[in-house]
Design a protein around this motif. Structure first.
Motif, short mmCIF file in Angstrom:
data_model
loop_
_atom_site.label_atom_id
_atom_site.label_comp_id
_atom_site.label_asym_id
_atom_site.label_seq_id
_atom_site.Cartn_x
_atom_site.Cartn_y
_atom_site.Cartn_z
N HIS A 76 0.26 11.93 -24.70
CA HIS A 76 0.40 10.59 -24.12
C HIS A 76 -0.14 10.48 -22.71
O HIS A 76 -0.82 9.50 -22.37
CB HIS A 76 1.87 10.17 -24.14
CG HIS A 76 2.44 10.07 -25.51
ND1 HIS A 76 3.80 10.02 -25.75
CD2 HIS A 76 1.85 10.01 -26.73
CE1 HIS A 76 4.01 9.94 -27.06
NE2 HIS A 76 2.84 9.95 -27.67
N SER A 92 3.48 2.83 -24.33
CA SER A 92 3.40 4.21 -24.79
C SER A 92 4.70 4.62 -25.45
O SER A 92 5.79 4.37 -24.93
CB SER A 92 3.12 5.16 -23.62
OG SER A 92 3.19 6.51 -24.05
N VAL A 94 7.38 7.52 -26.50
CA VAL A 94 7.94 8.60 -25.67
C VAL A 94 7.41 9.95 -26.15
O VAL A 94 7.03 10.10 -27.32
CB VAL A 94 9.47 8.58 -25.72
CG1 VAL A 94 10.00 7.30 -25.14
CG2 VAL A 94 10.00 8.80 -27.13
N MET A 96 6.82 10.02 -21.72
CA MET A 96 5.78 9.52 -20.83
C MET A 96 4.64 10.52 -20.70
O MET A 96 3.46 10.15 -20.75
CB MET A 96 6.40 9.26 -19.45
CG MET A 96 5.47 8.69 -18.41
SD MET A 96 6.33 8.53 -16.82
CE MET A 96 5.19 7.49 -15.91
N ILE A 103 2.63 12.63 -14.90
CA ILE A 103 3.47 11.49 -14.51
C ILE A 103 2.96 10.88 -13.21
O ILE A 103 2.84 9.65 -13.09
CB ILE A 103 4.94 11.95 -14.37
CG1 ILE A 103 5.52 12.28 -15.74
CG2 ILE A 103 5.77 10.87 -13.67
CD1 ILE A 103 6.90 12.90 -15.68
N TYR A 117 2.64 -1.12 -17.48
CA TYR A 117 2.92 0.07 -18.27
C TYR A 117 4.37 0.00 -18.69
O TYR A 117 5.27 -0.28 -17.88
CB TYR A 117 2.70 1.35 -17.46
CG TYR A 117 3.28 2.58 -18.14
CD1 TYR A 117 2.52 3.31 -19.04
CD2 TYR A 117 4.59 2.98 -17.91
CE1 TYR A 117 3.06 4.43 -19.69
CE2 TYR A 117 5.14 4.08 -18.54
CZ TYR A 117 4.37 4.81 -19.43
OH TYR A 117 4.91 5.90 -20.07
N MET A 119 7.16 2.32 -21.23
CA MET A 119 7.46 3.40 -22.15
C MET A 119 8.48 2.90 -23.16
O MET A 119 9.51 2.31 -22.80
CB MET A 119 8.01 4.62 -21.41
CG MET A 119 8.22 5.82 -22.33
SD MET A 119 8.85 7.30 -21.48
CE MET A 119 10.57 6.83 -21.19
N THR A 184 13.86 11.92 -23.51
CA THR A 184 14.10 10.54 -23.08
C THR A 184 15.14 9.81 -23.91
O THR A 184 15.77 8.87 -23.42
CB THR A 184 12.80 9.73 -23.05
OG1 THR A 184 12.28 9.63 -24.39
CG2 THR A 184 11.77 10.38 -22.16
N ALA A 364 6.92 2.36 -15.22
CA ALA A 364 6.46 3.72 -14.94
C ALA A 364 7.47 4.50 -14.10
O ALA A 364 7.66 5.71 -14.32
CB ALA A 364 5.10 3.68 -14.25
N ALA A 367 10.45 5.25 -16.30
CA ALA A 367 10.04 6.24 -17.30
C ALA A 367 9.98 7.64 -16.70
O ALA A 367 10.34 8.63 -17.35
CB ALA A 367 8.68 5.85 -17.88
N THR A 371 11.95 11.04 -17.97
CA THR A 371 11.11 12.09 -18.54
C THR A 371 11.09 13.38 -17.72
O THR A 371 11.28 14.48 -18.26
CB THR A 371 9.66 11.58 -18.68
OG1 THR A 371 9.64 10.37 -19.44
CG2 THR A 371 8.78 12.62 -19.36
#
Length: 399
Positions: A76, A92, A94, A96, A103, A117, A119, A184, A364, A367, A371
Motif C-alpha cells: 500500500h 487505501s 489497511v 497504511m 508513512i 487520503y 485509510m 489497525t 493520514a 492512520a 499503524t
C-alpha cells in the motif's frame, strides 16, 4: 459535486467496495484494475462499472480523479504515494504502510498536494467502537486509563483459502505476514473511540509450532515465524493500551474477529464473542443487542463464491442499532455491507471528504497513529520485548 474513481485490486473486498462506490450519488464513474484482468472484467460485469483499465500506470495517467487501493497489504505505502503524486485522491485498505519511512512519505505527499487520503479502517465503525465513542464523548467513563483491542482471527477459519486466493502457488511465502504489521483493526478500534497516541511499546511474539510451512522463516518473504503477538503500549496521557494479534487461537473469529475493552475511573465496557456489557461501580448492563448487526445478503450469494465460508460473515454484516443509518445515502439501502456494518460508512466518509475537500475521520495523521505502533511493536518482538519509543506525526493541520 461528483468525481470518478479507479478501484485497484478487484478481488474479494475490492469488488464489493467498487459496487458501493458505483451506488454512491457522489461518484460519477467507477473503473476496475487488477493484475488478473479477468477479475476486473468480472467486477465490471457484476456491478455495472464504467470500464476496465489495463494497469495502475494507465490509471495514474488518466483523468480519473481518485483511486481506491485493495492490493496486497504490504504494497500500500508506495502505491498510495505514487497515486497522490499523480494528482489522485486516495482511499487505501489497511494497513497504511509497513515502515515509518513509508508513512512519513505519505503524510508529506498529502501535505504538499492538498489531496484527500483516507485509510479504510473498519474498526472505526465497529459497533463497539461507535458505542464507546459515544460514551466517552458524554464523559461517562471518567478518565480512561486502560484499554484493550484484539484482532483474533485463526488461520484455520478461512485465512488459508484467502491467502491461496491472493497469493497463488507461492501463497505460503505471504501467509506468514507478521501479525503486528496488521495492527489497525485492534488499535483503530480503541483510538477510534478514545483519541490519543502510543508513545512506547513492549511486545512479545509467539513463535509458531504448527510446522506446515506457514510462519516458517525459511519460507516467509518476511522472515517471520510469529503467529501470535501481544503488545503493551504506553499512551500519551499516561494510560496503557494492550493489543493482541492472533492467528493460531481457539476462538470463533467468524462470529467476532475484533473485540474491545475500555476501563475508566467511573465506568467500563467489555466485549467477548457474543456478549458485550457496560458497567459502573454498582450495575452491569448487557448491551449486546446494540452491537448486533443484521445480514444484508445470503451467505450463499453468488458474489461470494470465491470467499471461504468461514470468512463470509465479514462480507454480509449490515448495520447495528448503534449505527446512525440516517447519514448514509438512500442508494445504500439493502446494498452489501461488511465488517460489522462499516463498509458503507467508510465509502461515504471518503466520498464526502473528496467532494467537500475536507479531512476524513481516518486521515493520514490518524492512520499513522493506527499503524505505526504495530510496526514498532513488531520490532520490539524481534528484540525480545525491548521497550521502544513510537514517533508521533502530530494532528492533522487545521483547515
Amino acid at each position: 459535486m461528483t468525481f470518478s474513481i479507479g478501484v485497484v485490486g478487484a478481488g474479494q473486498f475490492g469488488s464489493q467496495f467498487a459496487h458501493l462506490f458505483k451506488l454512491h450519488p457522489g461518484v460519477s464513474a467507477v473503473y476496475a484494475i487488477d493484475e488478473l484482468p479477468e477479475r476486473a472484467t468480472a467486477a465490471q460485469e457484476r456491478w455495472g462499472l464504467d470500464g476496465v483499465m489495463g494497469s495502475f500506470e494507465e490509471l495514474l495517467a488518466s483523468d480519473v480523479d481518485a483511486v481506491a487501493i485493495f492490493t496486497q497489504r504490504w504494497t500500500h505505502g508506495p502505491l498510495v504515494e505514487r497515486a497522490l503524486r499523480a494528482g489522485k485522491h486516495v482511499y487505501s485498505a489497511v494497513p497504511m504502510a509497513i515502515s515509518e519511512e513509508e508513512i512519513e512519505r505519505i503524510i508529506e505527499a498529502v501535505r504538499e498536494t492538498g489531496l484527500v487520503y483516507a485509510m479504510g479502517e473498519t474498526s472505526y465503525y465497529n459497533p463497539a467502537t461507535v458505542f464507546a465513542r459515544q460514551q466517552h464523548a458524554a464523559g461517562k467513563f471518567g478518565r480512561i486509563f486502560y484499554t484493550e483491542g484484539d484482532y483474533v482471527h485463526d488461520m484455520d477459519l478461512g485465512f488459508y483459502e484467502a491467502y491461496q486466493y491472493s497469493g497463488g502457488e507461492r501463497w505460503k511465502e505471504t501467509a506468514s505476514y507478521p501479525p503486528m504489521l496488521y495492527p489497525t483493526h485492534a488499535i483503530g478500534g480503541v483510538l477510534g473511540a478514545v483519541p490519543g497516541h502510543a508513545v512506547s511499546v513492549s511486545c512479545i511474539g509467539v513463535k509458531d509450532q504448527r510446522g506446515d510451512g506457514v510462519f516458517d522463516k525459511d519460507v516467509s518473504m518476511f522472515a517471520n515465524d510469529f503467529s501470535n503477538a501481544t503488545a503493551l503500549f504506553e499512551m500519551n496521557d499516561g494510560g496503557a493500551m494492550r493489543t493482541n494479534e492472533m492467528r493460531r487461537v481457539g476462538y470463533p473469529s467468524h462470529i467476532r474477529e475484533s473485540r474491545f475493552r475500555f476501563f475508566g475511573t467511573d465506568a467500563s465496557f467489555e466485549q467477548l464473542a457474543t456478549t458485550t456489557v457496560w458497567q459502573d461501580k454498582s450495575t452491569v448492563e448487557d448491551v449486546s443487542q446494540q452491537m448486533e448487526t443484521k445480514p444484508t445478503m445470503s451467505l450463499d450469494d453468488p458474489s461470494l463464491a470465491d470467499v471461504a465460508p468461514e470468512l463470509r460473515d465479514a462480507f454480509i454484516s449490515g448495520l447495528a442499532p448503534v449505527h446512525d443509518q440516517s447519514r448514509l445515502p438512500q442508494e445504500f439501502l439493502g446494498a452489501p455491507n461488511g465488517h460489522e456494518g462499516s463498509h458503507q460508512f467508510l465509502v461515504d466518509d471518503f466520498v464526502t471528504a473528496v467532494n467537500n475537500r475536507s479531512l476524513p475521520p481516518v486521515n493520514a495523521w490518524v492512520a499513522a497513529r493506527f499503524t505505526l505502533p504495530g510496526i514498532v511493536a513488531h520490532e520490539s518482538a524481534l528484540r525480545g520485548g525491548e521497550r521502544l519509543p513510537i514517533r508521533d506525526f502530530g494532528d492533522a493541520p487545521v483547515e
